[in-house]
Write a protein that holds these residues in place. Structure first.
Motif, PDB file in Angstrom:
ATOM      1  N   GLY A  48       0.817  -1.210   0.000  1.00 44.74           N
ATOM      2  CA  GLY A  48       0.000   0.000   0.000  1.00 44.74           C
ATOM      3  C   GLY A  48       0.849   1.257   0.000  1.00 44.74           C
ATOM      4  O   GLY A  48       0.582   2.206  -0.765  1.00 44.74           O
ATOM      5  N   LEU A  49       1.888   1.293   0.818  1.00 43.85           N
ATOM      6  CA  LEU A  49       2.743   2.469   0.893  1.00 43.85           C
ATOM      7  C   LEU A  49       3.514   2.690  -0.417  1.00 43.85           C
ATOM      8  O   LEU A  49       3.784   3.841  -0.800  1.00 43.85           O
ATOM      9  N   THR A  54      -2.405   4.505   2.522  1.00 43.08           N
ATOM     10  CA  THR A  54      -2.084   4.343   3.947  1.00 43.08           C
ATOM     11  C   THR A  54      -3.139   3.537   4.719  1.00 43.08           C
ATOM     12  O   THR A  54      -2.982   3.310   5.910  1.00 43.08           O
ATOM     13  N   THR A  55      -4.169   3.082   4.027  1.00 40.07           N
ATOM     14  CA  THR A  55      -5.239   2.336   4.713  1.00 40.07           C
ATOM     15  C   THR A  55      -4.700   1.086   5.405  1.00 40.07           C
ATOM     16  O   THR A  55      -4.992   0.816   6.573  1.00 40.07           O
ATOM     17  N   ALA A  56      -3.892   0.309   4.666  1.00 35.96           N
ATOM     18  CA  ALA A  56      -3.345  -0.932   5.235  1.00 35.96           C
ATOM     19  C   ALA A  56      -2.419  -0.645   6.415  1.00 35.96           C
ATOM     20  O   ALA A  56      -2.333  -1.438   7.348  1.00 35.96           O
ATOM     21  N   LEU A  57      -1.745   0.484   6.395  1.00 34.96           N
ATOM     22  CA  LEU A  57      -0.861   0.859   7.499  1.00 34.96           C
ATOM     23  C   LEU A  57      -1.666   1.086   8.772  1.00 34.96           C
ATOM     24  O   LEU A  57      -1.271   0.646   9.862  1.00 34.96           O
ATOM     25  N   PHE A  58      -2.810   1.775   8.642  1.00 35.64           N
ATOM     26  CA  PHE A  58      -3.661   2.005   9.811  1.00 35.64           C
ATOM     27  C   PHE A  58      -4.282   0.702  10.305  1.00 35.64           C
ATOM     28  O   PHE A  58      -4.482   0.512  11.511  1.00 35.64           O
ATOM     29  N   GLN A  59      -4.595  -0.193   9.376  1.00 33.11           N
ATOM     30  CA  GLN A  59      -5.115  -1.502   9.774  1.00 33.11           C
ATOM     31  C   GLN A  59      -4.062  -2.273  10.577  1.00 33.11           C
ATOM     32  O   GLN A  59      -4.373  -2.922  11.581  1.00 33.11           O
ATOM     33  N   LEU A  60      -2.817  -2.187  10.119  1.00 26.42           N
ATOM     34  CA  LEU A  60      -1.717  -2.834  10.842  1.00 26.42           C
ATOM     35  C   LEU A  60      -1.587  -2.258  12.251  1.00 26.42           C
ATOM     36  O   LEU A  60      -1.413  -2.994  13.228  1.00 26.42           O
ATOM     37  N   ALA A  61      -1.682  -0.939  12.377  1.00 19.64           N
ATOM     38  CA  ALA A  61      -1.592  -0.301  13.688  1.00 19.64           C
ATOM     39  C   ALA A  61      -2.721  -0.756  14.601  1.00 19.64           C
ATOM     40  O   ALA A  61      -2.518  -0.983  15.807  1.00 19.64           O
ATOM     41  N   GLY A  62      -3.921  -0.930  14.043  1.00 21.31           N
ATOM     42  CA  GLY A  62      -5.056  -1.405  14.837  1.00 21.31           C
ATOM     43  C   GLY A  62      -4.849  -2.815  15.357  1.00 21.31           C
ATOM     44  O   GLY A  62      -5.143  -3.113  16.518  1.00 21.31           O
ATOM     45  N   ALA A 240       4.613 -15.380  -9.383  1.00 22.22           N
ATOM     46  CA  ALA A 240       4.601 -13.950  -9.706  1.00 22.22           C
ATOM     47  C   ALA A 240       4.223 -13.180  -8.448  1.00 22.22           C
ATOM     48  O   ALA A 240       3.083 -13.270  -7.979  1.00 22.22           O
ATOM     49  N   VAL A 241       5.172 -12.431  -7.902  1.00 20.86           N
ATOM     50  CA  VAL A 241       4.943 -11.791  -6.611  1.00 20.86           C
ATOM     51  C   VAL A 241       5.407 -10.341  -6.612  1.00 20.86           C
ATOM     52  O   VAL A 241       6.190  -9.921  -7.454  1.00 20.86           O
ATOM     53  N   THR A 242       4.902  -9.604  -5.604  1.00 24.39           N
ATOM     54  CA  THR A 242       5.329  -8.236  -5.354  1.00 24.39           C
ATOM     55  C   THR A 242       6.295  -8.257  -4.168  1.00 24.39           C
ATOM     56  O   THR A 242       6.419  -9.276  -3.477  1.00 24.39           O
ATOM     57  N   PRO A 243       6.983  -7.152  -3.890  1.00 22.44           N
ATOM     58  CA  PRO A 243       7.852  -7.121  -2.701  1.00 22.44           C
ATOM     59  C   PRO A 243       7.121  -7.468  -1.407  1.00 22.44           C
ATOM     60  O   PRO A 243       7.651  -8.181  -0.549  1.00 22.44           O
ATOM     61  N   GLY A 244       5.896  -6.975  -1.268  1.00 21.01           N
ATOM     62  CA  GLY A 244       5.119  -7.288  -0.075  1.00 21.01           C
ATOM     63  C   GLY A 244       4.787  -8.769   0.022  1.00 21.01           C
ATOM     64  O   GLY A 244       4.779  -9.353   1.103  1.00 21.01           O
TER      65      GLY A 244
END
Length: 285
Positions: A48-49, A54-62, A240-244
């Motif tokens: 996401g970043l 930033t939605t996934a970042l806030f989900q991670l913080a939660g 087939a993948v992304t860095p995440g």
């Protein structure tokens, strides 16, 4: 209070204190589920970043905030519950074994605490490991079935390796516990050569147990680290993948390793506890 007609076994303690122990284990499962989700949400946050989201970042913080709250509550509650269980086990042992020599009773009071330790430490570790393994396999399977299959093969090999060690652990712990039961009477004799012989025997048995543990863990770690290397190679060459996604695959492969290695540790503890249970219930069986 533990009924007089019940043997001192983990299942007996669970039945007598089922509400309190059940509550601690429920908190453990909740904490474990949150821990297992963290790598996945980190992977989402990375992707996401990288795209400015930033939605996934806030989900991670939660998720992490919830994890902190649950883990603190569990630790506070655990100490009080299992402290009470230890008191009841000790009182029951003292009542049932009042006619035994002090040396044996003293040693078995310590062994009784190990019975409770198994419920407080080992069982939650196994529960945690099971949840982590299930989630890890599901996530790995979602990326590629081969990754999950490799994990399953690693667990099968790990259990086969432990099977080769179980009887040895049981026998060695039996000899060690038997020697421990003689300690108080040896101290009462105030015989320096006899005490030295006793301490050397304890040391010799500890070395033998440690050597067996080292051989077991070395073999298991070799298998599980091979899994991490294979999954990293397979993910980068066949998926087939992304860095995440790469981060999530490696994280869950390693989380699988950390969870899987718990089983040999717990099984070894069970080998020791089986001998202790047999010893504790000798006079009331």
């Amino acid at each position: 209070m533990i009924p007089e007609d019940r043997l001192l076994k983990p299942w007996t303690l669970i039945r007598v204190f089922y509400l309190r122990i059940g509550a601690t284990w429920a908190l453990t499962l909740c904490e474990t589920a949150l821990i297992a989700l963290v790598p996945l949400f980190i992977g989402f946050a990375i992707d996401g970043l990288l795209t400015g989201q930033t939605t996934a970042l806030f989900q991670l913080a939660g998720v992490m905030a919830a994890l902190i709250v649950v883990s603190v509550i569990r630790r506070i509650y655990d100490t009080r519950v299992f402290g009470t269980v230890r008191v009841e086990v000790g009182r029951t042992q003292a009542t049932r074994a009042s006619a035994q020599p002090v040396s044996i009773l003293n040693a078995r009071l310590g062994m009784g605490r190990e019975l409770v330790d198994f419920l407080e430490v080992e069982v939650p570790l196994v529960m945690t490991a099971l949840v982590q393994i299930i989630i890890s396999v599901i996530v790995l399977y979602a990326f590629d079935a081969t990754l999950a299959l490799a994990a399953g093969c690693a667990v099968g090999i790990m259990f086969a390796i432990y099977g080769l060690f179980h009887k040895r652990f049981f026998r060695l712990n039996g000899v060690f516990n038997g020697q421990t039961e003689r300690q108080v009477s040896i101290l009462e004799a105030r015989n320096a050569p006899r005490l030295l012989t006793h301490l050397l025997r304890l040391r010799r048995m500890e070395v033998r147990i440690s050597d067996a543990e080292s051989a077991l863990y070395g073999s298991v770690f070799a298998v599980l680290l091979g899994l991490v290397v294979f999954n990293l190679w397979y993910a980068t060459t066949h998926v087939a993948v992304t860095p995440g996604t790469i981060f999530a695959i490696v994280s869950y492969s390693w989380e699988f390793v950390e969870a899987a290695v718990t089983f040999p540790m717990a099984l070894q503890s069970w080998s020791r506890l089986s001998e202790i249970i047999q010893r504790l219930n000798t006079s009331v069986a």
